[in-house]
Design a protein around this motif. Structure first.
Motif, PDB file in Angstrom:
ATOM      1  N   GLN A 158      -5.438  -6.544  -3.218  1.00 29.18           N
ATOM      2  CA  GLN A 158      -4.633  -7.596  -2.604  1.00 29.18           C
ATOM      3  C   GLN A 158      -5.028  -8.941  -3.188  1.00 29.18           C
ATOM      4  O   GLN A 158      -6.215  -9.237  -3.321  1.00 29.18           O
ATOM      5  CB  GLN A 158      -4.889  -7.672  -1.092  1.00 29.18           C
ATOM      6  CG  GLN A 158      -4.530  -6.458  -0.291  1.00 29.18           C
ATOM      7  CD  GLN A 158      -5.015  -6.594   1.143  1.00 29.18           C
ATOM      8  OE1 GLN A 158      -5.568  -5.662   1.713  1.00 29.18           O
ATOM      9  NE2 GLN A 158      -4.823  -7.778   1.735  1.00 29.18           N
ATOM     10  N   TYR A 187      -6.300   2.839  -7.452  1.00 27.09           N
ATOM     11  CA  TYR A 187      -6.881   1.607  -6.918  1.00 27.09           C
ATOM     12  C   TYR A 187      -5.763   0.612  -6.620  1.00 27.09           C
ATOM     13  O   TYR A 187      -4.770   0.542  -7.350  1.00 27.09           O
ATOM     14  CB  TYR A 187      -7.865   0.991  -7.914  1.00 27.09           C
ATOM     15  CG  TYR A 187      -8.938   1.934  -8.366  1.00 27.09           C
ATOM     16  CD1 TYR A 187     -10.013   2.255  -7.535  1.00 27.09           C
ATOM     17  CD2 TYR A 187      -8.886   2.534  -9.623  1.00 27.09           C
ATOM     18  CE1 TYR A 187     -10.995   3.143  -7.943  1.00 27.09           C
ATOM     19  CE2 TYR A 187      -9.865   3.422 -10.041  1.00 27.09           C
ATOM     20  CZ  TYR A 187     -10.920   3.719  -9.197  1.00 27.09           C
ATOM     21  OH  TYR A 187     -11.880   4.597  -9.601  1.00 27.09           O
ATOM     22  N   ALA A 188      -5.949  -0.162  -5.562  1.00 25.70           N
ATOM     23  CA  ALA A 188      -4.981  -1.201  -5.208  1.00 25.70           C
ATOM     24  C   ALA A 188      -5.732  -2.427  -4.719  1.00 25.70           C
ATOM     25  O   ALA A 188      -6.655  -2.313  -3.906  1.00 25.70           O
ATOM     26  CB  ALA A 188      -4.008  -0.723  -4.132  1.00 25.70           C
ATOM     27  N   TYR A 221      -5.513  12.732   1.089  1.00 27.26           N
ATOM     28  CA  TYR A 221      -5.417  12.032  -0.183  1.00 27.26           C
ATOM     29  C   TYR A 221      -6.163  12.814  -1.234  1.00 27.26           C
ATOM     30  O   TYR A 221      -7.025  13.639  -0.928  1.00 27.26           O
ATOM     31  CB  TYR A 221      -6.000  10.617  -0.082  1.00 27.26           C
ATOM     32  CG  TYR A 221      -7.502  10.577   0.089  1.00 27.26           C
ATOM     33  CD1 TYR A 221      -8.337  10.443  -1.021  1.00 27.26           C
ATOM     34  CD2 TYR A 221      -8.073  10.711   1.348  1.00 27.26           C
ATOM     35  CE1 TYR A 221      -9.721  10.440  -0.863  1.00 27.26           C
ATOM     36  CE2 TYR A 221      -9.445  10.694   1.506  1.00 27.26           C
ATOM     37  CZ  TYR A 221     -10.259  10.552   0.390  1.00 27.26           C
ATOM     38  OH  TYR A 221     -11.605  10.554   0.550  1.00 27.26           O
ATOM     39  N   TYR A 281      -1.166   5.357  -7.467  1.00 20.63           N
ATOM     40  CA  TYR A 281      -2.249   4.496  -7.952  1.00 20.63           C
ATOM     41  C   TYR A 281      -3.573   4.916  -7.328  1.00 20.63           C
ATOM     42  O   TYR A 281      -3.634   5.227  -6.132  1.00 20.63           O
ATOM     43  CB  TYR A 281      -1.961   3.034  -7.623  1.00 20.63           C
ATOM     44  CG  TYR A 281      -0.882   2.431  -8.476  1.00 20.63           C
ATOM     45  CD1 TYR A 281      -1.177   1.904  -9.727  1.00 20.63           C
ATOM     46  CD2 TYR A 281       0.445   2.406  -8.035  1.00 20.63           C
ATOM     47  CE1 TYR A 281      -0.180   1.351 -10.517  1.00 20.63           C
ATOM     48  CE2 TYR A 281       1.442   1.860  -8.829  1.00 20.63           C
ATOM     49  CZ  TYR A 281       1.123   1.345 -10.068  1.00 20.63           C
ATOM     50  OH  TYR A 281       2.113   0.817 -10.853  1.00 20.63           O
ATOM     51  N   ALA A 310       1.841   1.726  -3.480  1.00 26.99           N
ATOM     52  CA  ALA A 310       0.712   2.226  -4.267  1.00 26.99           C
ATOM     53  C   ALA A 310       0.514   3.720  -4.050  1.00 26.99           C
ATOM     54  O   ALA A 310       0.273   4.480  -5.013  1.00 26.99           O
ATOM     55  CB  ALA A 310      -0.557   1.467  -3.893  1.00 26.99           C
ATOM     56  N   ALA A 311       0.603   4.160  -2.795  1.00 23.40           N
ATOM     57  CA  ALA A 311       0.419   5.581  -2.493  1.00 23.40           C
ATOM     58  C   ALA A 311       1.549   6.423  -3.081  1.00 23.40           C
ATOM     59  O   ALA A 311       1.310   7.488  -3.674  1.00 23.40           O
ATOM     60  CB  ALA A 311       0.341   5.780  -0.978  1.00 23.40           C
ATOM     61  N   TYR A 340      -1.468   0.208   9.247  1.00 23.79           N
ATOM     62  CA  TYR A 340      -2.089  -1.062   8.868  1.00 23.79           C
ATOM     63  C   TYR A 340      -1.840  -2.077   9.977  1.00 23.79           C
ATOM     64  O   TYR A 340      -0.733  -2.150  10.530  1.00 23.79           O
ATOM     65  CB  TYR A 340      -1.511  -1.569   7.546  1.00 23.79           C
ATOM     66  CG  TYR A 340      -2.313  -2.689   6.928  1.00 23.79           C
ATOM     67  CD1 TYR A 340      -3.539  -2.437   6.320  1.00 23.79           C
ATOM     68  CD2 TYR A 340      -1.852  -4.008   6.961  1.00 23.79           C
ATOM     69  CE1 TYR A 340      -4.287  -3.461   5.758  1.00 23.79           C
ATOM     70  CE2 TYR A 340      -2.600  -5.039   6.397  1.00 23.79           C
ATOM     71  CZ  TYR A 340      -3.813  -4.760   5.798  1.00 23.79           C
ATOM     72  OH  TYR A 340      -4.558  -5.774   5.254  1.00 23.79           O
ATOM     73  N   ALA A 381      -1.630   2.784   3.882  1.00 20.40           N
ATOM     74  CA  ALA A 381      -0.227   3.148   3.703  1.00 20.40           C
ATOM     75  C   ALA A 381       0.319   3.800   4.966  1.00 20.40           C
ATOM     76  O   ALA A 381       1.496   3.640   5.313  1.00 20.40           O
ATOM     77  CB  ALA A 381      -0.076   4.096   2.513  1.00 20.40           C
ATOM     78  N   TYR A 396       0.817  -1.207   0.000  1.00 18.87           N
ATOM     79  CA  TYR A 396       0.000   0.000   0.000  1.00 18.87           C
ATOM     80  C   TYR A 396       0.855   1.264   0.000  1.00 18.87           C
ATOM     81  O   TYR A 396       0.489   2.274  -0.616  1.00 18.87           O
ATOM     82  CB  TYR A 396      -0.955  -0.003   1.194  1.00 18.87           C
ATOM     83  CG  TYR A 396      -2.167  -0.876   0.977  1.00 18.87           C
ATOM     84  CD1 TYR A 396      -3.052  -0.625  -0.069  1.00 18.87           C
ATOM     85  CD2 TYR A 396      -2.433  -1.960   1.811  1.00 18.87           C
ATOM     86  CE1 TYR A 396      -4.155  -1.439  -0.282  1.00 18.87           C
ATOM     87  CE2 TYR A 396      -3.536  -2.767   1.603  1.00 18.87           C
ATOM     88  CZ  TYR A 396      -4.389  -2.507   0.558  1.00 18.87           C
ATOM     89  OH  TYR A 396      -5.483  -3.304   0.333  1.00 18.87           O
ATOM     90  N   CYS A 419      -9.154  -1.700  -2.978  1.00 12.93           N
ATOM     91  CA  CYS A 419      -9.261  -0.435  -2.259  1.00 12.93           C
ATOM     92  C   CYS A 419      -9.257   0.757  -3.204  1.00 12.93           C
ATOM     93  O   CYS A 419      -8.565   0.758  -4.228  1.00 12.93           O
ATOM     94  CB  CYS A 419      -8.096  -0.279  -1.287  1.00 12.93           C
ATOM     95  SG  CYS A 419      -8.141  -1.438   0.092  1.00 12.93           S
ATOM     96  N   ILE A 463      -6.442   3.289   0.460  1.00 10.46           N
ATOM     97  CA  ILE A 463      -5.004   3.190   0.171  1.00 10.46           C
ATOM     98  C   ILE A 463      -4.223   4.123   1.086  1.00 10.46           C
ATOM     99  O   ILE A 463      -3.213   3.739   1.696  1.00 10.46           O
ATOM    100  CB  ILE A 463      -4.711   3.520  -1.309  1.00 10.46           C
ATOM    101  CG1 ILE A 463      -5.280   2.444  -2.224  1.00 10.46           C
ATOM    102  CG2 ILE A 463      -3.202   3.670  -1.538  1.00 10.46           C
ATOM    103  CD1 ILE A 463      -5.191   2.798  -3.698  1.00 10.46           C
TER     104      ILE A 463
END
Length: 241
Positions: free
Chosen positions: A87, A84-85, A239, A82, A77-78, A172, A169, A74, A160, A165
């Motif tokens: 798993q 969308y992410a 975000y 991205y 991804a951040a 978690y 990030a 994540y 997500c 995300i």
């Protein structure tokens, strides 16, 4: 380099035997997605096999466990921007072809995260009887705590949007991430939805919960969920919507 708005995060620990097949399956079913394999301190050739299959690979210097590996994905991804992410497990249990309905649900259902549930329609592999019992108990607990129906709280098949995300990030869960993340989302006022998916039995590797651990696991995860629910909102990450 980011080529897509969707990143598939594949945490993997000692999955050299089957990771190429898993990645090939993802590429075939979701050709518009980028893939990153988080090699969680594997002692085999997982990183080599994943790179040979064309995925981006992040290799952790030691085994952090599923929570640390997924959060690494994540964060990637951040940082890469991205929108969308998703798993997906590295053992082949999750069918990439099921991602289509999850993407539709995220795009049109107003949720921040969509979970693929094997128990909404009860098709495909349903796990062992003992584990189904444990999952049902956790689902009942979360249904009461969150005030909405939860059927598959241990599913690691997730998609997500931007807010989730950014949250994951930044923070978690590490001990029982799949279950605790549902509480974490609720604590932050984010929405989660389930959609029915088909799963299959793992193709390679073995579960980290051995035959003598389920009762111990259930006690600890129940306590972790109750503690997580009492935590006050602390996330302040911004975000881009």
């Amino acid at each position: 380099m980011r080529r897509s708005d969707l990143l598939i995060i594949v945490p993997a620990y000692n999955e050299a035997e089957g990771i190429r097949g898993v990645l090939t399956d993802i590429r075939r079913s979701i050709p518009d997605a980028d893939i990153v394999v988080v090699n969680d301190g594997s002692t085999d050739a997982t990183a080599f096999e994943a790179a040979a299959a064309g995925a981006a690979v992040i290799s952790l210097s030691c085994n952090l466990g599923i929570g640390g590996a997924v959060q690494t994905g994540y964060r990637y991804a951040a940082e890469q921007g991205y929108r969308y992410a998703a798993q997906m497990d590295g053992d082949g249990q999750h069918l990439p072809g099921e991602m289509g309905r999850m993407r539709l649900a995220l795009a049109h259902g107003g949720a921040d995260m969509v979970v693929g549930s094997r128990f909404l329609e009860r098709r495909g592999f349903q796990s062992s009887h003992a584990r189904r019992m444990g999952i049902a108990l956790l689902a009942g607990l979360l249904t009461r705590l969150l005030g909405r129906r939860v059927t598959d709280p241990t599913s690691g098949f997730r998609l997500c949007g931007p807010a989730a995300i950014a949250l994951f990030a930044s923070d978690y869960p590490t001990d029982y991430p799949e279950v605790e993340a549902l509480v974490q989302l609720d604590n932050e006022g984010l929405r989660c939805a389930e959609v029915p998916v088909v799963m299959r039995e793992r193709l390679t590797g073995k579960s980290s919960i051995s035959a003598f651990k389920p009762v111990y696991y259930m006690c600890k995860v129940t306590l972790a969920v109750l503690i997580a629910k009492t935590r006050k909102k602390k996330w302040s990450v911004r975000y881009e919507a």
